[in-house]
Design a protein around this motif. Structure first.
Motif, short mmCIF file in Angstrom:
data_model
loop_
_atom_site.label_atom_id
_atom_site.label_comp_id
_atom_site.label_asym_id
_atom_site.label_seq_id
_atom_site.Cartn_x
_atom_site.Cartn_y
_atom_site.Cartn_z
N ALA A 163 -17.92 -27.63 -89.74
CA ALA A 163 -16.34 -26.95 -89.81
C ALA A 163 -16.16 -26.35 -88.56
O ALA A 163 -14.99 -26.39 -88.03
N ALA A 164 -17.09 -25.68 -87.99
CA ALA A 164 -16.94 -24.84 -86.57
C ALA A 164 -16.32 -25.89 -85.68
O ALA A 164 -15.46 -25.64 -84.83
N TYR A 165 -16.99 -26.98 -85.17
CA TYR A 165 -16.68 -28.03 -84.33
C TYR A 165 -15.17 -28.52 -84.56
O TYR A 165 -14.44 -28.74 -84.02
N GLY A 166 -14.98 -28.73 -86.06
CA GLY A 166 -13.68 -29.30 -86.23
C GLY A 166 -12.48 -28.34 -86.06
O GLY A 166 -11.50 -28.71 -85.59
N MET A 167 -12.85 -26.97 -86.34
CA MET A 167 -11.77 -26.01 -86.08
C MET A 167 -11.65 -25.87 -84.59
O MET A 167 -10.36 -25.64 -84.17
N VAL A 168 -12.68 -25.77 -83.55
CA VAL A 168 -12.43 -25.64 -82.35
C VAL A 168 -11.69 -26.94 -81.72
O VAL A 168 -10.75 -26.69 -81.12
N ALA A 169 -11.93 -28.20 -82.30
CA ALA A 169 -11.33 -29.29 -82.04
C ALA A 169 -9.75 -29.22 -82.37
O ALA A 169 -8.85 -29.46 -81.58
N ALA A 170 -9.72 -28.85 -83.51
CA ALA A 170 -8.17 -28.64 -84.00
C ALA A 170 -7.45 -27.75 -83.11
O ALA A 170 -6.29 -28.01 -82.72
N ILE A 171 -8.13 -26.63 -82.71
CA ILE A 171 -7.41 -25.54 -81.94
C ILE A 171 -7.06 -26.13 -80.63
O ILE A 171 -6.12 -25.83 -80.00
N HIS A 172 -8.09 -26.73 -80.32
CA HIS A 172 -7.93 -27.34 -78.73
C HIS A 172 -6.85 -28.28 -78.58
O HIS A 172 -6.10 -28.53 -77.79
N TYR A 173 -6.67 -29.45 -79.78
CA TYR A 173 -5.55 -30.28 -79.87
C TYR A 173 -4.13 -29.29 -79.88
O TYR A 173 -3.21 -29.67 -79.28
N TRP A 174 -3.95 -28.63 -80.86
CA TRP A 174 -2.94 -27.66 -80.90
C TRP A 174 -2.27 -27.03 -79.42
O TRP A 174 -1.25 -27.03 -79.39
N TYR A 175 -3.47 -26.54 -79.08
CA TYR A 175 -3.09 -25.55 -77.78
C TYR A 175 -2.56 -26.76 -76.65
O TYR A 175 -1.63 -26.55 -75.89
N THR A 176 -3.40 -27.84 -76.67
CA THR A 176 -2.87 -28.69 -75.54
C THR A 176 -1.62 -29.30 -75.87
O THR A 176 -0.68 -29.27 -74.87
N GLN A 177 -1.21 -29.36 -76.84
CA GLN A 177 0.14 -29.92 -77.23
C GLN A 177 1.40 -28.72 -76.98
O GLN A 177 2.38 -29.23 -76.64
N SER A 178 0.92 -27.76 -77.39
CA SER A 178 1.80 -26.56 -77.32
C SER A 178 2.05 -26.23 -75.77
O SER A 178 3.04 -25.43 -75.51
N THR A 179 1.26 -26.68 -75.08
CA THR A 179 1.62 -26.19 -73.32
C THR A 179 2.54 -27.25 -72.72
O THR A 179 2.70 -26.79 -71.50
N ILE A 180 3.07 -28.41 -73.53
CA ILE A 180 3.72 -29.17 -72.63
C ILE A 180 5.16 -28.51 -72.90
O ILE A 180 5.39 -28.48 -73.98
N PRO A 181 5.85 -28.64 -71.75
CA PRO A 181 7.06 -27.91 -71.69
C PRO A 181 8.02 -28.75 -72.34
O PRO A 181 7.82 -30.03 -72.36
N GLU A 182 9.39 -28.17 -72.78
CA GLU A 182 10.26 -29.01 -73.08
C GLU A 182 11.05 -29.74 -72.20
O GLU A 182 11.35 -31.22 -72.65
N THR A 183 11.25 -29.46 -70.88
CA THR A 183 11.70 -30.33 -69.94
C THR A 183 10.62 -30.72 -68.89
O THR A 183 9.54 -29.98 -68.85
N PRO A 184 10.66 -31.93 -68.13
CA PRO A 184 9.72 -32.10 -67.05
C PRO A 184 9.87 -30.96 -66.09
O PRO A 184 10.66 -30.37 -65.41
#
Length: 192
Positions: A163-184
């Motif tokens: 469960a801990a690995y799954g949570m860290v992987a999910a947070i990592h994925y969410w963080y990575t996706q949220s750092t992409i800006p709206e415009t190039p």
């Protein structure tokens, strides 16, 4: 001959892109904008959505304020050149009949070249290493019957670690996706 060409394209899609191939794919601004939009969305989108966003960025306006002439100019070049090139390289899956474009995992090859992430990246390798070391310590503690950890069953510990690995992987994925800006990012570059 057609079968051979399809097999050749399939084998090309499974191999890694060379730096020259990456630069060739990214040499055009419209293609970079399309890659940025598809990387940001990270899901199947309509061809018209890609066209609208690329045109809006190119003409420095919003998709709703585009002139039909601007939209058409971008649509033609995307349709004839840029989207097929990305599909041939295995960067996207494109269905011309439905107009759906879906980025493949290979689109991530462009992240470093396009400076996709604008927020500082977290040291994810250290988080995973810490989790691995903590898990190992927990397992050893149960094995040598260290009190109070020895009171836990192997079943509970294994489920907890998973469960801990799954949570860290999910947070990592969410963080990575949220750092992409709206415009190039290149729209925000300054010459000074």
């Amino acid at each position: 001959m057609k079968v051979f060409t399809e097999q050749l394209n399939d084998s090309m899609n499974r191999t890694e892109l060379s730096q020259d191939q990456v630069f060739e794919l990214l040499k055009n601004m419209r293609r970079r904008y399309a890659v940025h939009y598809l990387r940001r969305e990270n899901r199947a989108v309509d061809f018209s959505d890609v066209t609208d966003h690329v045109a809006a960025w190119e003409y420095n306006t919003s998709p709703t304020d585009l002139l039909s002439k601007q939209r058409k100019r971008v649509y033609i070049s995307l349709y004839q050149t840029h989207i097929p090139a990305l599909a041939d390289a295995g960067i996207i899956d494109y269905n011309p009949e439905t107009g759906k474009i879906r980025p493949t995992n290979r689109i991530r090859v462009f992240d470093d070249y396009l400076n996709v992430f604008t927020k500082p990246t977290l040291p994810w390798d250290r988080y995973y290493l810490g989790l691995a070391l903590g898990s190992g310590l927990l397992f050893v503690s149960i094995w040598i019957r260290f009190y109070p950890v020895a009171m836990l069953s192997w079943y509970v510990v294994i489920l907890g670690v998973m469960a801990a690995y799954g949570m860290v992987a999910a947070i990592h994925y969410w963080y990575t996706q949220s750092t992409i800006p709206e415009t190039p990012p290149e729209l925000h570059a300054t010459d000074g």
